[in-house]
Structure formats: structure tokens, C-alpha cells
Design a protein around this motif. Sequence first.
Motif, PDB file in Angstrom:
ATOM      1  N   UNK A 173       3.209   6.172  -5.746  1.00 10.83           N
ATOM      2  CA  UNK A 173       3.353   6.151  -7.402  1.00 10.83           C
ATOM      3  C   UNK A 173       1.959   7.258  -7.246  1.00 10.83           C
ATOM      4  N   UNK A 174       1.169   7.409  -6.999  1.00  6.52           N
ATOM      5  CA  UNK A 174       0.456   8.754  -6.520  1.00  6.52           C
ATOM      6  C   UNK A 174       0.747  10.049  -5.838  1.00  6.52           C
ATOM      7  N   UNK A 175       1.834   9.980  -5.578  1.00  6.15           N
ATOM      8  CA  UNK A 175       2.032  11.192  -4.922  1.00  6.15           C
ATOM      9  C   UNK A 175       2.675  11.698  -6.360  1.00  6.15           C
TER      10      UNK A 175
ATOM     11  N   UNK B 108      -6.387   9.350  -3.354  1.00  5.36           N
ATOM     12  CA  UNK B 108      -6.342   7.901  -3.646  1.00  5.36           C
ATOM     13  C   UNK B 108      -4.927   7.604  -3.022  1.00  5.36           C
ATOM     14  N   UNK B 109      -4.765   8.596  -2.831  1.00  2.00           N
ATOM     15  CA  UNK B 109      -2.894   7.885  -2.378  1.00  2.00           C
ATOM     16  C   UNK B 109      -2.932   8.000  -0.721  1.00  2.00           C
TER      17      UNK B 109
ATOM     18  N   UNK C 274       0.745  -1.391  -0.143  1.00  3.35           N
ATOM     19  CA  UNK C 274       0.149   0.164  -0.385  1.00  3.35           C
ATOM     20  C   UNK C 274       1.221   0.970   0.138  1.00  3.35           C
ATOM     21  N   UNK C 275       2.050   1.332   0.623  1.00  2.25           N
ATOM     22  CA  UNK C 275       2.488   2.430   0.577  1.00  2.25           C
ATOM     23  C   UNK C 275       3.803   2.516  -1.049  1.00  2.25           C
TER      24      UNK C 275
ATOM     25  N   UNK D 174       4.500  12.057 -12.491  1.00  2.38           N
ATOM     26  CA  UNK D 174       5.382  10.152 -13.195  1.00  2.38           C
ATOM     27  C   UNK D 174       4.277   9.595 -12.869  1.00  2.38           C
ATOM     28  N   UNK D 175       3.565   9.538 -12.583  1.00  2.20           N
ATOM     29  CA  UNK D 175       2.482   8.634 -12.629  1.00  2.20           C
ATOM     30  C   UNK D 175       1.183   9.243 -14.208  1.00  2.20           C
ATOM     31  N   UNK D 176       1.474  10.023 -14.527  1.00  2.00           N
ATOM     32  CA  UNK D 176       0.804   9.784 -15.486  1.00  2.00           C
ATOM     33  C   UNK D 176       1.788   9.504 -17.302  1.00  2.00           C
TER      34      UNK D 176
END
Length: 568
Positions: free
Chosen positions: A365-367, A395-396, A359-360, A371-373
Motif C-alpha cells: 500500500x505504501x509503495x 515506511x514500506x 506486513x507485505x 494510491x495511498x493518498x
Amino acid sequence: MSKAISKTAGPIRCAIYTRKSSDEGLEQDFNSLDAQREACAAYIRSQASQGWTELAERYDDGGISGGTLERPALKRLMDDVAAGRIDIVVVYKVDRLSRSLFDFAKLVEAFEEADASFVSITQAFNTTSSMGRLTLNMLLSFAQFEREVTAERIRDKIAASKAKGMWMGGTPPLGYRPDGRSLAVVDEHAAIIRHIFTRYLAVCNVRQLETELQEQGIIAPLRTSNNGKLLGGVPFSRGTLYLILKRVTYTGRIAHGEKIYPGNHPAIIDVGTFDAVQAMLADNTQGQQRTRSDSTSLLAGRIVDSKGEPLIVTHTAKPSGRGEGGTSRYRYYVSRALAQGDSTTGIRLPAREIETLVTNRIATLFDDSIELTATAWLDLPADRYADVTERCRELAARQRQRQPEALALIEQVQVHDTRIDLVCRTSDIAAALDASTHPDAPATITLIETVRLTRSGRAMRLIQGDGQASTSVPDRSLTRLLVQARGWWTELRQGEIDISWLAAREQVSAAYITRVVRLAFLSPAVTAAILTGKQRTGVTARALTLDAPIPASWQKQASSMLPRASGR
């Protein structure tokens, strides 16, 4: 006679100590302290042939209990004894000096170190003989017994008064003011209390009630406590709201321990409304507990070993230590063959550790929305970046809260010896952000988390690349040991006790005291890491108290106790 009394060369300097527990009558020209002093002075004059002389310095404590050593005159007296300016301390009765057997032992030890003694003029005993010390201990025991009986009588009186519905003092709850042995309603404040109860039944949530009151500008009214301290003038906090909602006083009743009695004061809230609020609070609390203890395994059906063999969910139950019959449930992801007894080798991972790591990593990744895009090959118009960034933050946070629906985008978690691969579906990432993927986007992306598996008993522990355990849960036993170390060191550095005395009090060895106290000298960085569960794996209570001594250098402590990235 004691050592000091047996002196024959030179005058024997005698200091008179007086004490009175209450300040009643101290304003009189001749009060209880004067009476004690006069009697002691007469006794000293009767011993003039032995060389006794009265010192002019006065040591009087008026209005201070004998149950404490924190008395100004007593402190001055003991300082003068330690400095060798006093040979004998003269008191009217032993309990004037102390009512506590434990405190008196400390005073006697200080007298002996200074080659001084004391005399009680109404209780004859010789402190240098075993019979004299027995007599002294008996007198002190009876003094302490008398004080405890008095305290019991006071408690019984309070209980009996509350059973009759009386208000026994203290700061009254918001909505009331003192009215003798009862309470009177303050109408404008009572209106706020009624509003709080009514709105809680409507919104069913204390957090929402707190927000609503703040939006409406309703704050706790300013009041003055019995000791003159200002109360209120600030928004209602959740803690304050819980106290208000649970306070039985608002129903016109008085609580004493587990018992509730009819009160002599008027009610602000009717019993039916109060009971409905209590039921709702209990339901909400039980719901939270079920959520916290929920044993749903987030990765069930999606976690495999390096060969692609699924890990199945098992659990064990152990005594919780929180009461007779209580148990705690520990979940694991285990190789199928190992779980079924077909093999003695395989993986056995603590579920919470692997779930926290996963989960972390997803939350990280969503932080970073940019980068996620790029990683997930998302097609985003420029005017949607702000919206997607906000959605990523939400979501994060949900992923760090271990909410199952937030992890739906994980297709598989594969456990290797030195890493964990998290395979995520790009289509699910796009759906979570209400976005679309590039036509050439891969069906999945793989996030790699570097870890190593370390055996701990039958289970395996996940250790990250920097040496830190995969979970950041503080070690409770180690945390308690740090607190104990600080407390013991605070006592020792005052110089009033030594390690041997402390060991006897705590019923442990002096060597153990020494090993624990050294933890008080850990560097701030190491201490902070331990309190947050971020120390290097292997830094445990057992290791720090039984292994080699802790290095004095903070730099060396960091290099051996902190994760490598933090220790550099």
C-alpha cells in the motif's frame, strides 16, 4: 601376471611412467625422473624373452604430488591406455602412480577395461590374484599412511613454531610486511589500522565506520601479496573491517586455532584497546541475535477469526538440530477454544506466515503514494508529494522488516476461509505521513488479501490466490537437494563414474540417485522460484523425489510448479 602380461602373440608394448613430488633437482642433467626411467627400462629389457618392448613416448610428471590425478603426463598415459596403444605400464614404485587408495582403484579399473596392466619393478605382486590385490592394497595403504604422517608432522611443526611466536608465512595483515620469521610495521598502513580501531570505539557500529571511512576517502592501501597479486586500492568493506577488528596479530600476538601465543613482532594496537573492541563486537552481535530471535507477536490482540473471536498466541519448542540441547521456538495464532482444549476445531496459524503476509500487504500500500493518498482520503498540498513519497518508501521498508511500530496503524486482522481483511485507521496513516485527512474520510479502510487456508498437520497454511505460500522463505531441504542434484549430474556427465558407483559412494540406492539427479533438469524459472521460496505450495523435496517423474517440458514444469500468475 596380469592379463596383459600373459599375452604371447605379438610384442607387449610397455610404457614407463615416472613422477617426482617436488621440482627440486629437476634442472640437473640426470635427475630422479631419469633414474626411475633407467631402472624401468632395464627391467623391460630383462623381460625381452617374454616379448616386452619399451615405447619411445615419455610420460614424466615432475614437481606434482601423487595425491591427485590432475597430472598432464598421467592423463596422456591413461588416454593411450584407453586407446589400446599400451599393454603394460611400468613404474619404479606403486606410489609413483598414485598415493591415494581411492584414486588407484580408479586407475586399476581403467587398466582392466583396456585389458592392460602395470608393473612395479621394486614391489613384486600379481594383480590378477586375490593375494596380489591384497598386497597391492597394503602397499598403497602404507603409502597413504606415510603421506598422512608427513602432513601431521608439518602441522605439528607449524603449531610449535607459532607457540614460539614465529610468523609462518602467507600474506601479512595490513600494517605489516614480512621480516624473516617475523613481521615489521609499515608505519603509514599502521596509522590506518589505529584509526579504524579508534573510530570503531567512537561510533560503535561497523556500518557507520564503513560509511565514515568512505566519506573521508580512506581506502585500503595497494599492496602486493606473496604470489604477486595486487591487494587493496578499494574502499574498506564491512567484511574487511570485521576481519581487521578481530585480528589478534595487531596486538603483537600469534593465533593458532583457539590458542594465542606471544609473538616476535611489534604490536600496532595495545591489548586493552583490542579487548574493548572485542567486547563491543560481542555485545553488538548478541543484540542482533536477540532481535532476530525476538518472539514478539506483531498481531497479538488484533487478530480475530471470521466470527470476531480473538486468536491467542501460543508456541511450541522443538529440537533445532544445531547441537545437543538446542531448541527452536515456533509461534502460532490459535482459536481460544482450541488452545484451551474446549474444542477440537478452530484455527491454528503459523505466526510468521500471517505476519509476513500482513506486513507485505501494508508495505505494498505504501509503495504507491498516489494510491495511498486516494485510499486513505489524505489532504496533501501539491508541494508535499515529493516529501510524502520519500516517507512512504521509508515506511514500506520498515514494514517489510517487520518493525512493530510500523504496524501500529492496523486496527484489526480478520481471518476468513478465502481472504484476510486488514482494517487500518486512516488517522494513523495520516499521522505516519505527517498529513491530514479529508473531513469526509472514513475512520478505517479495509485491505483485502485473497488467500485460502490449507491444513498442514495440526496447523493451517496460508496460500495466496496464485497458489504460492504466503511466505517467501526458501525450503532448505529442497535447496540442498537442488545443489546435490547439480553436483551429482556434473560428476555423471563426465563419464568417469556411473550411477551404481555413485550410489555405493553415497551409501544410497541407485533409484534415489536417479530421482535426485532429475532435479538438475528443472527449468531456470522453476529453479529460481525454489531458491527464493516462491514455488507453488506442495512443491517439496518429498514431492519431487517420490511423486511422478518431472515432465521434460519447461512449460509443463512451470504450469505445475509455479504460482499460476507466473506460470501463464
